[in-house]
Each structure stands twice: as structure tokens, then as C-alpha cells.
Design an enzyme around this catalytic site. Structure first.
Site, PDB file in Angstrom:
ATOM      1  N   ASP A 173       4.391 -14.430  11.280  1.00 56.86           N
ATOM      2  CA  ASP A 173       3.078 -14.867  10.806  1.00 56.86           C
ATOM      3  C   ASP A 173       2.050 -13.776  11.067  1.00 56.86           C
ATOM      4  OD1 ASP A 173       1.217 -17.974  11.233  1.00 56.86           O
ATOM      5  OD2 ASP A 173       0.603 -16.023  10.465  1.00 56.86           O
ATOM      6  N   GLU A 233       0.829  -1.221   0.000  1.00 52.99           N
ATOM      7  CA  GLU A 233       0.000   0.000   0.000  1.00 52.99           C
ATOM      8  C   GLU A 233       0.853   1.257   0.000  1.00 52.99           C
ATOM      9  OE1 GLU A 233      -2.876   0.163   3.122  1.00 52.99           O
ATOM     10  OE2 GLU A 233      -3.795   2.009   2.364  1.00 52.99           O
ATOM     11  N   LYS A 275      -7.060  -0.867  11.518  1.00 54.25           N
ATOM     12  CA  LYS A 275      -6.430  -1.264  10.244  1.00 54.25           C
ATOM     13  C   LYS A 275      -5.228  -0.378   9.972  1.00 54.25           C
ATOM     14  CE  LYS A 275      -5.810  -0.932   5.594  1.00 54.25           C
ATOM     15  NZ  LYS A 275      -5.012   0.085   4.857  1.00 54.25           N
ATOM     16  N   HIS A 335      -2.081  10.701   1.068  1.00 54.52           N
ATOM     17  CA  HIS A 335      -2.150   9.342   0.522  1.00 54.52           C
ATOM     18  C   HIS A 335      -2.098   9.376  -1.013  1.00 54.52           C
ATOM     19  CE1 HIS A 335      -3.151   5.086   0.356  1.00 54.52           C
ATOM     20  NE2 HIS A 335      -4.053   5.389  -0.576  1.00 54.52           N
TER      21      HIS A 335
HETATM   22  C1  HMG Z   1       1.971  10.704   3.138  1.00 54.48           C
HETATM   23  C2  HMG Z   1       2.568  11.759   4.048  1.00 54.48           C
HETATM   24  C3  HMG Z   1       3.760  11.156   4.810  1.00 54.48           C
HETATM   25  C4  HMG Z   1       3.040  12.922   3.220  1.00 54.48           C
HETATM   26  O1  HMG Z   1       3.367  13.950   4.135  1.00 54.48           O
HETATM   27  P1  HMG Z   1       4.007  15.331   3.617  1.00 54.48           P
HETATM   28  O2  HMG Z   1       3.929  16.266   4.769  1.00 54.48           O
HETATM   29  O3  HMG Z   1       3.433  15.709   2.311  1.00 54.48           O
HETATM   30  O4  HMG Z   1       5.515  14.850   3.405  1.00 54.48           O
HETATM   31  P2  HMG Z   1       6.789  15.772   3.215  1.00 54.48           P
HETATM   32  O5  HMG Z   1       7.060  15.819   1.774  1.00 54.48           O
HETATM   33  O6  HMG Z   1       6.654  17.062   4.001  1.00 54.48           O
HETATM   34  O7  HMG Z   1       7.910  14.862   3.956  1.00 54.48           O
HETATM   35  C5  HMG Z   1       7.883  14.774   5.375  1.00 54.48           C
HETATM   36  C6  HMG Z   1       8.358  13.402   5.731  1.00 54.48           C
HETATM   37  O8  HMG Z   1       7.356  12.444   5.348  1.00 54.48           O
HETATM   38  C7  HMG Z   1       8.019  11.275   4.874  1.00 54.48           C
HETATM   39  N1  HMG Z   1       7.772  11.177   3.422  1.00 54.48           N
HETATM   40  C8  HMG Z   1       7.080  12.047   2.685  1.00 54.48           C
HETATM   41  N2  HMG Z   1       7.056  11.662   1.400  1.00 54.48           N
HETATM   42  C9  HMG Z   1       7.773  10.516   1.340  1.00 54.48           C
HETATM   43  C10 HMG Z   1       8.110   9.611   0.289  1.00 54.48           C
HETATM   44  N3  HMG Z   1       7.682   9.807  -0.950  1.00 54.48           N
HETATM   45  N4  HMG Z   1       8.866   8.530   0.582  1.00 54.48           N
HETATM   46  C11 HMG Z   1       9.265   8.295   1.845  1.00 54.48           C
HETATM   47  N5  HMG Z   1       8.985   9.111   2.885  1.00 54.48           N
HETATM   48  C12 HMG Z   1       8.236  10.193   2.633  1.00 54.48           C
HETATM   49  C13 HMG Z   1       9.517  11.477   5.109  1.00 54.48           C
HETATM   50  O9  HMG Z   1       9.838  11.058   6.420  1.00 54.48           O
HETATM   51  C14 HMG Z   1       9.611  12.965   4.992  1.00 54.48           C
HETATM   52  O10 HMG Z   1      10.776  13.431   5.637  1.00 54.48           O
HETATM   53  P3  HMG Z   1      12.139  13.531   4.739  1.00 54.48           P
HETATM   54  O11 HMG Z   1      12.448  12.132   4.232  1.00 54.48           O
HETATM   55  O12 HMG Z   1      11.831  14.507   3.601  1.00 54.48           O
HETATM   56  O13 HMG Z   1      13.173  14.024   5.713  1.00 54.48           O
HETATM   57  C15 HMG Z   1       1.514  12.254   5.072  1.00 54.48           C
HETATM   58  O14 HMG Z   1       0.458  12.893   4.377  1.00 54.48           O
HETATM   59  C16 HMG Z   1       0.938  11.129   5.909  1.00 54.48           C
HETATM   60  O15 HMG Z   1       1.564  10.659   6.820  1.00 54.48           O
HETATM   61  N6  HMG Z   1      -0.293  10.714   5.583  1.00 54.48           N
HETATM   62  C17 HMG Z   1      -0.930   9.608   6.232  1.00 54.48           C
HETATM   63  C18 HMG Z   1      -0.998   8.515   5.196  1.00 54.48           C
HETATM   64  C19 HMG Z   1      -1.429   7.209   5.770  1.00 54.48           C
HETATM   65  O16 HMG Z   1      -1.801   7.083   6.899  1.00 54.48           O
HETATM   66  N7  HMG Z   1      -1.343   6.213   4.932  1.00 54.48           N
HETATM   67  C20 HMG Z   1      -1.800   4.891   5.288  1.00 54.48           C
HETATM   68  C21 HMG Z   1      -2.731   4.395   4.191  1.00 54.48           C
HETATM   69  S1  HMG Z   1      -4.323   5.113   4.425  1.00 54.48           S
HETATM   70  C22 HMG Z   1      -4.979   3.898   5.479  1.00 54.48           C
HETATM   71  O17 HMG Z   1      -5.202   2.793   5.071  1.00 54.48           O
HETATM   72  C23 HMG Z   1      -5.014   4.156   6.942  1.00 54.48           C
HETATM   73  C24 HMG Z   1      -6.240   4.907   7.423  1.00 54.48           C
HETATM   74  C25 HMG Z   1      -6.099   6.382   7.092  1.00 54.48           C
HETATM   75  O18 HMG Z   1      -7.441   4.464   6.852  1.00 54.48           O
HETATM   76  C26 HMG Z   1      -6.228   4.654   8.921  1.00 54.48           C
HETATM   77  C27 HMG Z   1      -7.296   5.399   9.673  1.00 54.48           C
HETATM   78  O19 HMG Z   1      -8.384   5.547   9.121  1.00 54.48           O
HETATM   79  O20 HMG Z   1      -6.977   5.773  10.828  1.00 54.48           O
HETATM   80  N1  NAI Z   2      -1.737 -20.962  14.585  1.00 50.97           N
HETATM   81  C1  NAI Z   2      -0.491 -20.562  14.358  1.00 50.97           C
HETATM   82  O1  NAI Z   2      -0.115 -19.419  14.606  1.00 50.97           O
HETATM   83  C2  NAI Z   2       0.499 -21.514  13.760  1.00 50.97           C
HETATM   84  C3  NAI Z   2       1.643 -20.984  13.206  1.00 50.97           C
HETATM   85  N2  NAI Z   2       2.572 -21.833  12.653  1.00 50.97           N
HETATM   86  C4  NAI Z   2       3.772 -21.324  12.000  1.00 50.97           C
HETATM   87  O2  NAI Z   2       4.879 -21.648  12.823  1.00 50.97           O
HETATM   88  C5  NAI Z   2       5.863 -20.620  12.666  1.00 50.97           C
HETATM   89  C6  NAI Z   2       6.738 -20.456  13.881  1.00 50.97           C
HETATM   90  O3  NAI Z   2       6.894 -21.699  14.473  1.00 50.97           O
HETATM   91  P1  NAI Z   2       7.924 -21.834  15.672  1.00 50.97           P
HETATM   92  O4  NAI Z   2       7.509 -22.980  16.444  1.00 50.97           O
HETATM   93  O5  NAI Z   2       8.071 -20.533  16.397  1.00 50.97           O
HETATM   94  O6  NAI Z   2       9.277 -22.025  14.917  1.00 50.97           O
HETATM   95  P2  NAI Z   2      10.148 -23.348  14.669  1.00 50.97           P
HETATM   96  O7  NAI Z   2       9.492 -24.548  15.168  1.00 50.97           O
HETATM   97  O8  NAI Z   2      10.516 -23.267  13.237  1.00 50.97           O
HETATM   98  O9  NAI Z   2      11.438 -23.008  15.536  1.00 50.97           O
HETATM   99  C7  NAI Z   2      11.336 -22.778  16.932  1.00 50.97           C
HETATM  100  C8  NAI Z   2      12.397 -23.635  17.527  1.00 50.97           C
HETATM  101  O10 NAI Z   2      13.637 -22.934  17.488  1.00 50.97           O
HETATM  102  C9  NAI Z   2      14.490 -23.471  18.497  1.00 50.97           C
HETATM  103  N3  NAI Z   2      15.208 -22.365  19.124  1.00 50.97           N
HETATM  104  C10 NAI Z   2      16.498 -22.067  18.920  1.00 50.97           C
HETATM  105  N4  NAI Z   2      16.859 -20.997  19.632  1.00 50.97           N
HETATM  106  C11 NAI Z   2      15.776 -20.583  20.318  1.00 50.97           C
HETATM  107  C12 NAI Z   2      15.523 -19.518  21.228  1.00 50.97           C
HETATM  108  N5  NAI Z   2      16.466 -18.620  21.580  1.00 50.97           N
HETATM  109  N6  NAI Z   2      14.278 -19.376  21.737  1.00 50.97           N
HETATM  110  C13 NAI Z   2      13.309 -20.241  21.395  1.00 50.97           C
HETATM  111  N7  NAI Z   2      13.471 -21.300  20.544  1.00 50.97           N
HETATM  112  C14 NAI Z   2      14.700 -21.454  20.005  1.00 50.97           C
HETATM  113  C15 NAI Z   2      13.587 -24.280  19.434  1.00 50.97           C
HETATM  114  O11 NAI Z   2      13.773 -25.634  19.162  1.00 50.97           O
HETATM  115  C16 NAI Z   2      12.189 -23.884  18.986  1.00 50.97           C
HETATM  116  O12 NAI Z   2      11.243 -24.919  19.182  1.00 50.97           O
HETATM  117  C17 NAI Z   2       5.073 -19.400  12.475  1.00 50.97           C
HETATM  118  O13 NAI Z   2       5.786 -18.513  11.660  1.00 50.97           O
HETATM  119  C18 NAI Z   2       3.788 -19.838  11.849  1.00 50.97           C
HETATM  120  O14 NAI Z   2       3.717 -19.496  10.484  1.00 50.97           O
HETATM  121  C19 NAI Z   2       2.433 -23.170  12.702  1.00 50.97           C
HETATM  122  C20 NAI Z   2       1.304 -23.719  13.267  1.00 50.97           C
HETATM  123  C21 NAI Z   2       0.234 -22.950  13.771  1.00 50.97           C
END
Ligand code: HMG
Ligand code: NAI
Length: 437
Positions: free
Chosen positions: A295, A85, A279, A392
Site C-alpha cells: 500500500d 515515470e 519525491k 531524464h
Molecule cells: C538516466 C540515466 C541513468 C542515464 O545515465 P547514462 O550515464 O546516460 O547511462 P548509460 O547509457 O551510461 O548507462 C549506464 C547505466 O545506466 C542504466 N541505464 C542507462 N540507460 C538505461 C536504459 N535505457 N534502460 C535501463 N537502464 C539504463 C544502466 O544501469 C546502465 O548500465 P548498463 O545496463 O549499460 O550496464 C542517468 O542520467 C540518471 O541516473 N539520471 C537521473 C534520472 C532520475 O533521477 N530520474 C528520476 C526522475 S526525475 C525526478 O523526478 C527526481 C528528481 C530529480 O526530481 C529528484 C530530485 O530532485 O532529487
Molecule cells: N490505513 C491503512 O494503511 C489501511 C490499509 N489497509 C489495506 O490492508 C492491506 C494489508 O492488510 P493486512 O492486514 O496486512 O493483510 P491481510 O489481513 O490480508 O492478511 C494478514 C493476515 O495474514 C495472516 N498471516 C499468515 N502468515 C502470516 C505471517 N507470517 N505474518 C503475519 N501474518 C500472517 C494473518 O492472519 C494476518 O492477519 C494493505 O495492503 C492495505 O491496502 C486496510 C485498512 C487500512
């Protein structure tokens, strides 16, 4: 009517593509080429990706970006984000920049308790079941010892097993409600292996338990599975600053803070708003969860369940102004791993964790929660000032230009043009038509 195919999973990748093209993509003559163009030229890397899942035909690219300048607990991060997005990464970056000048983000892990359940049916005497459970609990723990030995060495393992009576909601339904500490793994496989061991032991022991009648001995284990609802695997992220530091263009800090708090109160009370509000938070959270090989389906399911914890769906973030200080925060359940799953397998997930300085799972919880809080701040800030479309759509401009097959020279001119004009699909079409005429 299309006939079913058996043995599809046994076909070679090319055979799968041929079958798909002939069966479902007849009208798309270059379908195989479209699928092949996303294959990685490095055959070993392509093979690795194909083995992540099943029936793989190609790879699905998502943009992989970073949001720099995140100050979290006085440490500076560039946060990796994988998301399709537009404006999400820009928004996170802008929020990071904003709060980096106002003390940065504070984050704290409040708990790391994971949950799993053995779901079973028992229609006998409940007092006998309770006494049976009291006696068998140590036997269950002992039976799981081979599975938990290494996790215990890391400081993790099984925290508790409780017998829960759920017959109020479903006849004869009981649970072994189990809690775990899984350290740096999300823990799904560890938890599920322990649960299945508990289940088989519980059933065996019931068969041998003399006090049970014949029918009581025959406990039906329905299923054993971890829960993605982890209300005690929780992290808090927060920002705060004096109200006057929130002044925005023609709004005083006090006016901005007041409107921001009202927007949050609406999201707390109005489910239609709360869903979109959350969201927006998940735009930030999912992007980091995905980038780090975690995940996001598990995270999403648990987070939205948590948003209902007080009886109706509500905002995950909150804000207040007290004694001239603005505070904005969120507590959110996140079961994440920095080992296991794809975290160490997918080259981009590995590099994502490396750029985050190889965090522990608790560190990653903090980073992900901050990304969600930052995203929400940027979204609500836009909503209560310029409206979401201005920013956006500014970011979405390139997508529209690509939809209209604009050339690089045309894109350059359009970006310049729309610095002074509002972006909409029709406005871009019009401007491009004028440029081309
Ligand atoms: C979109 C901005 C950031 C523009 O904002 P702006 O003020 O026009 O940006 P700017 O040109 O003044 O730049 C300011 C800073 O924004 C960032 N920035 C600015 N442009 C860029 C770019 N091209 N690439 C990377 N970073 C960018 C960057 O950090 C930049 O600093 P700089 O890098 O210049 O030092 C602002 O309007 C904003 O934050 N809008 C919100 C947008 C948003 O929330 N998007 C999510 C999707 S919409 C959605 O699904 C969520 C929603 C809205 O439904 C959630 C809800 O309902 O609560
Ligand atoms: N309902 C759900 O969320 C389910 C998710 N999954 C999938 O399983 C994936 C992750 O499974 P995991 O069991 O976490 O991974 P995994 O089974 O691949 O690895 C975890 C293993 O890493 C080892 N390990 C090594 N260093 C460790 C440390 N510092 N701390 C803990 N464990 C360490 C241990 O043996 C541990 O069991 C998820 O990304 C997901 O996609 C699988 C089944 C159901």
C-alpha cells in the site's frame, strides 16, 4: 445538469460502461472499446482483478520493470519496479551498478513496531480514568485473545496499550495508544480488528465501573484505527566508500563528495528542495512497494510525516565525509507485508516477491529502503553534474516520439540522432520534421 444514478454498483460491467459512455463520454465514440481493450483475455484473471476493488470497468496498465545488480548485505538482487515515470528504473539501475563496484548497500531493520489507536472522549475525573484503565487493561488483552492467538504463535501480537491524555490539544480527548508486532503482514486488518475489540470492551467495562458517575460511565468511542505513522517500524540503508572512488568525469572524488554533501545539506534545510528530494526517494520506494502489492499510500503518508519529525519538513537522506570516507544513508519508516493484502493474490506481486527470493517483511523493508537510497543517489549525482534533464530527457525521448506518432524506423533514426544532441520536445519535433521532409 447530469442526474445522479442510484444502484450503479449493482449494474453489470457492460451496463456500467454504457452508462459512463452515454453520460460522460459522449464525444469519445470508441470509449467502450478503449476500456475493453485493457481487459485480460483470460476471463478468470480478469475476474480476479475486478474483485480487487469496486465498480471496475477495466485495468490500468503500469510498466513493470526490474533494476538488476543490487548488492544488498552481500546478496545480489534484481528489484521489481512498477512506475510510469521514465528514467526512474534506469537511474536505480545505474546507482546499483555504481555501488555494486564499491561494496554495495548495507541495510538493517531498527524496529518493527506498528501503531493503532482507540480515540475516545471522556469529560470526567482523570484520576478515576487512570485507575479504571489500570484495572481494565488486562481485560482488554484477554478480550483480544481469540484475535491474537495465531499472530502470537508467529512471534507477533499486541506489544502494549497506553492511556494517553490529549486534552491539551482537544477538550475531553483521550486515546488508547496501542503497539503491535505483525511479523510478515503489514497488519492493517489485524490491528484494526484488535482495536475494535478493545473499544467495545473498554466501553462495556466503563458502564460497569462503579466508581464512575453516570456520565463518566458513558464514554464516547469516536473511532478505532491503525496509524500509518510508524516511527518505530524503521529501517536504515547506507553506502560508503573512500572519497577518491567518487571521481566523476572532470570532477575529483573530493569535489564530487563536497558538492553532494552540500546538496544534501540544502535538502536538509530548505523545505522547497526537501519535498522534491524526497519525491526522488519515493520514486524508488513507491515503485517497489507497488510492484510487491503493498500500500504505497500508507507508506507515503508515514514517510512524509517522518520527514517532519524534527519540527519542519526535511530530507530523509544524509551524507558526510569523514577521514576521507564518504557516507550516505537514510532511516525510514516502512510498514510492509509479504503476506496479506494483494501480495499473494496479484500474479505480478507474487512473481515480484519470488524474484526477491520470497523475502520476509523485514527483508522487504531493507530492499525497499535501498531502492529509495539508490534513486536519491542517482538523482542528486545527475543534479550536481550534468543536470537532471540530460539523462531524464534521454529516457523520455521515446515518450516524445510516441506523442509525435513516430514509426519504428523514425524512432531508430531519432535515437541515433539524439545520442549527439540534447533532447527537448521542440528539438525532437524539429528533427522529426527534417527527417520527414
Ligand atoms: C538516466 C540515466 C541513468 C542515464 O545515465 P547514462 O550515464 O546516460 O547511462 P548509460 O547509457 O551510461 O548507462 C549506464 C547505466 O545506466 C542504466 N541505464 C542507462 N540507460 C538505461 C536504459 N535505457 N534502460 C535501463 N537502464 C539504463 C544502466 O544501469 C546502465 O548500465 P548498463 O545496463 O549499460 O550496464 C542517468 O542520467 C540518471 O541516473 N539520471 C537521473 C534520472 C532520475 O533521477 N530520474 C528520476 C526522475 S526525475 C525526478 O523526478 C527526481 C528528481 C530529480 O526530481 C529528484 C530530485 O530532485 O532529487
Ligand atoms: N490505513 C491503512 O494503511 C489501511 C490499509 N489497509 C489495506 O490492508 C492491506 C494489508 O492488510 P493486512 O492486514 O496486512 O493483510 P491481510 O489481513 O490480508 O492478511 C494478514 C493476515 O495474514 C495472516 N498471516 C499468515 N502468515 C502470516 C505471517 N507470517 N505474518 C503475519 N501474518 C500472517 C494473518 O492472519 C494476518 O492477519 C494493505 O495492503 C492495505 O491496502 C486496510 C485498512 C487500512
Amino acid at each position: 445538469m447530469i442526474d445522479p444514478i442510484s444502484g450503479f454498483s449493482k449494474l453489470e460491467k457492460e451496463e456500467k460502461i454504457t452508462w459512463l459512455s452515454k453520460t460522460y463520454l459522449k464525444g469519445v465514440e470508441n470509449a467502450p472499446e478503449i476500456l475493453r481493450q485493457y481487459w485480460n483475455p483470460n476471463s478468470n484473471l480478469q475476474q480476479l482483478h475486478e474483485e480487487f476493488t469496486e465498480n471496475t470497468l477495466s485495468n490500468y496498465y503500469l510498466p513493470f520493470g526490474i533494476a538488476p545488480n543490487f548488492l544488498i548485505n552481500d546478496f545480489r538482487y534484481a528489484i521489481p519496479m512498477a512506475i510510469e515515470e521514465s528514467s526512474v528504473i534506469a537511474a536505480a539501475s545505474k546507482a546499483a551498478k555504481f555501488w555494486g563496484k564499491r561494496g554495495g548497500f548495507k541495510a538493517e531493520v531498527l524496529g518493527t513496531k506498528k501503531v493503532g489507536q482507540v480515540h475516545f472522549m471522556f469529560s470526567g475525573d482523570k484520576d478515576k480514568l487512570k485507575e479504571f484503565f489500570r484495572q481494565v487493561k488486562p481485560v482488554l488483552l484477554e478480550a483480544a485473545e481469540p484475535l491474537t492467538r495465531n499472530m502470537k504463535k508467529r512471534g507477533g501480537g499486541i506489544l502494549n496499550i497506553e492511556l494517553r491524555d490529549k486534552t491539551e490539544s482537544l477538550n475531553d480527548y483521550h486515546q488508547l495508544h496501542c503497539t503491535f508486532e505483525t511479523k510478515d503482514s503489514m497488519g492493517a486488518n489485524f490491528i484494526n480488528s484488535c482495536l475494535e475489540r478493545f473499544a467495545e470492551t473498554f466501553k462495556e467495562q466503563a458502564h460497569q465501573y462503579e466508581t464512575f458517575t453516570a456520565s463518566e460511565k458513558d464514554i464516547e468511542i469516536v473511532m478505532s484505527i491503525l496509524s500509518n505513522y510508524v516511527p518505530e517500524c524503521i529501517v536504515r540503508a547506507e553506502v560508503s566508500c573512500p572519497v577518491e572512488q567518487l571521481a566523476d568525469h572532470d570532477m575529483t572524488g573530493e569535489a564530487f563528495a563536497g558538492k553532494f554533501v552540500r546538496a544534501l545539506k540544502i535538502a536538509e534545510t530548505e523545505p522547497f528542495r526537501a519535498v522534491t528530494h524526497n519525491k526522488g526517494i519515493m520514486n524508488g520506494i513507491d515503485a517497489v512497494v507497488l510492484a510487491t502489492g503493498n500500500d504505497f499510500r500508507a507508506v507515503e503518508a508515514g514517510v512524509h510525516a517522518y520527514a517532519c519529525k524534527d519540527g519542519s519538513y526535511s530530507s530523509l537522506t544524509h551524507a558526510e565525509v569523514r577521514n576521507g570516507e564518504f557516507k550516505f544513508w537514510m532511516e525510514i519508516p516502512l510498514a510492509l507485508g509479504t503476506v496479506g493484502g494483494l501480495t499473494g493474490l496479484h500474479p505480478l506481486s507474487k512473481i515480484a516477491l519470488e524474484m526477491l527470493q520470497n523475502p520476509t517483511a523485514e527483508d522487504l523493508m531493507k530492499i525497499v529502503a535501498v531502492a529509495g537510497l539508490a534513486q536519491n543517489f542517482a538523482a542528486v549525482k545527475s543534479l550536481i553534474t550534468t543536470g537532471i534533464q540530460q539523462g531524464h530527457m534521454k529516457m523520455h525521448l521515446m515518450n516524445i516520439l510516441n506523442q509525435l506518432n513516430a514509426t519504428p524506423e523514425e524512432k531508430e533514426k531519432m535515437v541515433e540522432h539524439f545520442k549527439k544532441h540534447n533532447v527537448s520536445h521542440s528539438a525532437v519535433e524539429e528533427a522529426l520534421k527534417n527527417l520527414r521532409s
